[in-house]
Design a protein around this motif. Structure first.
Motif, PDB file in Angstrom:
ATOM      1  N   THR A   1      73.544 -20.178 -23.717  1.00  0.00           N
ATOM      2  CA  THR A   1      73.109 -18.798 -23.472  1.00  0.00           C
ATOM      3  C   THR A   1      73.571 -17.962 -24.652  1.00  0.00           C
ATOM      4  OG1 THR A   1      75.146 -18.198 -22.343  1.00  0.00           O
ATOM      5  CG2 THR A   1      73.371 -19.078 -20.987  1.00  0.00           C
ATOM      6  N   ALA A   2      72.644 -17.278 -25.301  1.00  0.00           N
ATOM      7  CA  ALA A   2      72.990 -16.471 -26.475  1.00  0.00           C
ATOM      8  C   ALA A   2      71.955 -15.374 -26.665  1.00  0.00           C
ATOM      9  CB  ALA A   2      73.051 -17.352 -27.715  1.00  0.00           C
ATOM     10  N   PRO A   3      72.412 -14.139 -26.966  1.00  0.00           N
ATOM     11  CA  PRO A   3      71.455 -13.051 -27.146  1.00  0.00           C
ATOM     12  C   PRO A   3      70.496 -13.286 -28.318  1.00  0.00           C
ATOM     13  CG  PRO A   3      73.717 -12.269 -27.452  1.00  0.00           C
ATOM     14  CD  PRO A   3      73.806 -13.691 -27.055  1.00  0.00           C
TER      15      PRO A   3
ATOM     16  N   VAL B   1      69.107 -19.919 -25.662  1.00  0.00           N
ATOM     17  CA  VAL B   1      68.144 -19.132 -24.897  1.00  0.00           C
ATOM     18  C   VAL B   1      68.740 -17.778 -24.517  1.00  0.00           C
ATOM     19  CG1 VAL B   1      66.545 -19.166 -22.944  1.00  0.00           C
ATOM     20  CG2 VAL B   1      67.318 -21.320 -23.932  1.00  0.00           C
ATOM     21  N   SER B   2      67.922 -16.732 -24.612  1.00  0.00           N
ATOM     22  CA  SER B   2      68.319 -15.360 -24.262  1.00  0.00           C
ATOM     23  C   SER B   2      67.477 -14.887 -23.081  1.00  0.00           C
ATOM     24  CB  SER B   2      68.082 -14.446 -25.459  1.00  0.00           C
ATOM     25  OG  SER B   2      68.043 -13.092 -25.053  1.00  0.00           O
ATOM     26  N   ILE B   3      68.052 -14.028 -22.233  1.00  0.00           N
ATOM     27  CA  ILE B   3      67.256 -13.491 -21.116  1.00  0.00           C
ATOM     28  C   ILE B   3      66.722 -12.095 -21.407  1.00  0.00           C
ATOM     29  CG2 ILE B   3      68.359 -14.947 -19.373  1.00  0.00           C
ATOM     30  CD1 ILE B   3      69.821 -12.308 -18.442  1.00  0.00           C
ATOM     31  N   GLY B   4      66.898 -11.588 -22.612  1.00  0.00           N
ATOM     32  CA  GLY B   4      66.330 -10.275 -22.917  1.00  0.00           C
ATOM     33  C   GLY B   4      67.075  -9.600 -24.048  1.00  0.00           C
TER      34      GLY B   4
ATOM     35  N   TYR C   1      69.244  -7.284 -24.839  1.00  0.00           N
ATOM     36  CA  TYR C   1      70.413  -6.477 -24.510  1.00  0.00           C
ATOM     37  C   TYR C   1      71.584  -7.437 -24.572  1.00  0.00           C
ATOM     38  CZ  TYR C   1      68.461  -8.611 -20.365  1.00  0.00           C
ATOM     39  OH  TYR C   1      67.870  -9.501 -19.520  1.00  0.00           O
ATOM     40  N   VAL C   2      72.801  -6.919 -24.656  1.00  0.00           N
ATOM     41  CA  VAL C   2      73.960  -7.804 -24.824  1.00  0.00           C
ATOM     42  C   VAL C   2      74.818  -7.806 -23.565  1.00  0.00           C
ATOM     43  CG1 VAL C   2      75.985  -8.328 -26.232  1.00  0.00           C
ATOM     44  CG2 VAL C   2      73.926  -7.403 -27.318  1.00  0.00           C
ATOM     45  N   LEU C   3      75.055  -8.997 -23.039  1.00  0.00           N
ATOM     46  CA  LEU C   3      75.923  -9.174 -21.875  1.00  0.00           C
ATOM     47  C   LEU C   3      77.331  -9.498 -22.357  1.00  0.00           C
ATOM     48  CD1 LEU C   3      73.528 -11.532 -19.876  1.00  0.00           C
ATOM     49  CD2 LEU C   3      73.782  -9.058 -19.605  1.00  0.00           C
TER      50      LEU C   3
ATOM     51  N   GLY D   1      79.087 -11.882 -21.229  1.00  0.00           N
ATOM     52  CA  GLY D   1      79.224 -13.333 -21.253  1.00  0.00           C
ATOM     53  C   GLY D   1      77.952 -13.993 -20.789  1.00  0.00           C
ATOM     54  N   GLY D   2      77.845 -15.295 -20.990  1.00  0.00           N
ATOM     55  CA  GLY D   2      76.611 -16.000 -20.692  1.00  0.00           C
ATOM     56  C   GLY D   2      76.411 -16.377 -19.231  1.00  0.00           C
TER      57      GLY D   2
ATOM     58  N   ALA E   1      73.469 -14.743 -17.491  1.00  0.00           N
ATOM     59  CA  ALA E   1      72.232 -15.269 -18.080  1.00  0.00           C
ATOM     60  C   ALA E   1      71.951 -16.679 -17.562  1.00  0.00           C
ATOM     61  CB  ALA E   1      72.319 -15.263 -19.595  1.00  0.00           C
TER      62      ALA E   1
ATOM     63  N   MET F   1      68.666 -17.968 -15.336  1.00  0.00           N
ATOM     64  CA  MET F   1      67.821 -19.119 -15.699  1.00  0.00           C
ATOM     65  C   MET F   1      67.847 -20.188 -14.612  1.00  0.00           C
ATOM     66  SD  MET F   1      68.533 -19.510 -19.750  1.00  0.00           S
ATOM     67  CE  MET F   1      69.584 -18.280 -20.473  1.00  0.00           C
TER      68      MET F   1
END
Ligand code: 6GU
Length: 276
Positions: A86-88, A130-133, A135-137, A139-140, A143, A147
């Motif tokens: 998981t990564a922005p 993979v990113s979910i959008g 914006y920055v969370l 942590g993963g 995200a 998924m």
């Protein structure tokens, strides 16, 4: 399907997956979920999982040794198991990717944290990021949960009604049609008449029309990809737009009539000035 989640916060994953449909998917055996904590693969007294970035700068970076040890424990060294980070800055997560993941027998999610993960881990042990959008969370985990949720609901037998996974937004590239349930009148708001007509073909046409109209109005990006429309869809949309134009003409006509009446009644009510 068997999923391993490499995470520094296994409780977060376990809590969020223990309820509702994903919880049931585990109980029924459709999903086997395990969390693996990189902290369990440290050997120092403080169980250190992060360190300062080479070259300086803000934030911390996840150390490679515990993460890679956790990934290796997750895959058992099987190189055919996809490892998703998981990564922005990853590729966008989509319904199509959810479908792809749902077809896999096994899968590993690696939840990124702090400012990031040592790039050598990405280079050597990550299949895709993979990113979910945009914006920055922090942590993963959230995200990965997004998924996982989108993937699990596509597994055979997980949703009660098999068609509900296919009728929804994005399947077929259109948004979903509006839904209504009882009561038929709620706080003076009714429902579209066609839904209580018992005419199944007309209900299907209305729903398809609504899906098209909503997609056109709300998601021009999806709409572009939908073109050219089938002859049947063109016909539904043309009928909808003609009806809409007529409704608008009637409404503006009614408004004109009402304001003319109001104008007239004002004149009648106006105090009549004394004739000279
Ligand atoms: Cl996958 N991770 C993080 N940390 N932030 C995100 C994201 C992922 N997707 C969108 N923002």
């Amino acid at each position: 399907m068997r999923v391993e989640v490499v995470t520094l916060f296994p409780e977060l994953i376990e809590q969020a997956t223990s309820h509702s449909i994903v919880g049931r998917a585990q109980a029924s055996g459709s999903l086997e979920l395990h969390c693996i904590n990189p902290r369990d693969f440290t050997s120092d007294r403080h169980r250190t999982v992060d360190d300062y970035p080479f070259g300086g700068g803000a934030g911390m970076v996840m150390k490679p040794e515990p993460v890679v040890a956790a990934i290796e424990a997750a895959t058992g060294g099987d190189p055919t198991i996809p490892v998703l980070l998981t990564a922005p800055d990853g590729e966008p997560f989509t319904q199509a990717l959810a479908q792809e993941l749902a077809s896999l027998p096994r899968l590993v999610f690696v939840c990124g944290h702090y400012e990031g993960i040592d790039e050598r881990v990405r280079d050597g042990w990550i299949t895709r990021a993979v990113s979910i959008g945009d914006y920055v969370l922090t942590g993963g985990e959230l995200a990965a949960l997004v998924m996982l949720d989108a993937t699990v609901r596509l597994l055979p037998g997980v949703l009660g009604n098999e068609s509900s996974a296919h009728e929804e937004s994005f399947e077929g590239g259109v948004l979903e049609y509006p839904h209504y349930t009882r009561p038929a009148v709620f706080r003076e708001r009714g429902i579209p008449e066609v839904l209580t007509s018992g005419h199944h073909a007309n209900v299907a046409k209305w729903r398809r029309t609504q899906a098209l109209v909503r997609t056109r109005a709300r998601r021009p990006d999806l709409w572009e990809k939908l073109l050219p429309l089938s002859k049947a869809d063109q016909k539904l949309l043309a009928a909808h737009d003609a009806q809409q134009a007529q409704d608008e003409a009637t409404a503006s006509n009614n408004e004109a009539t009402a304001s003319a009446r109001a104008e007239q009644s004002v004149r009648v009510d106006e105090p009549v000035s004394n004739p000279v």
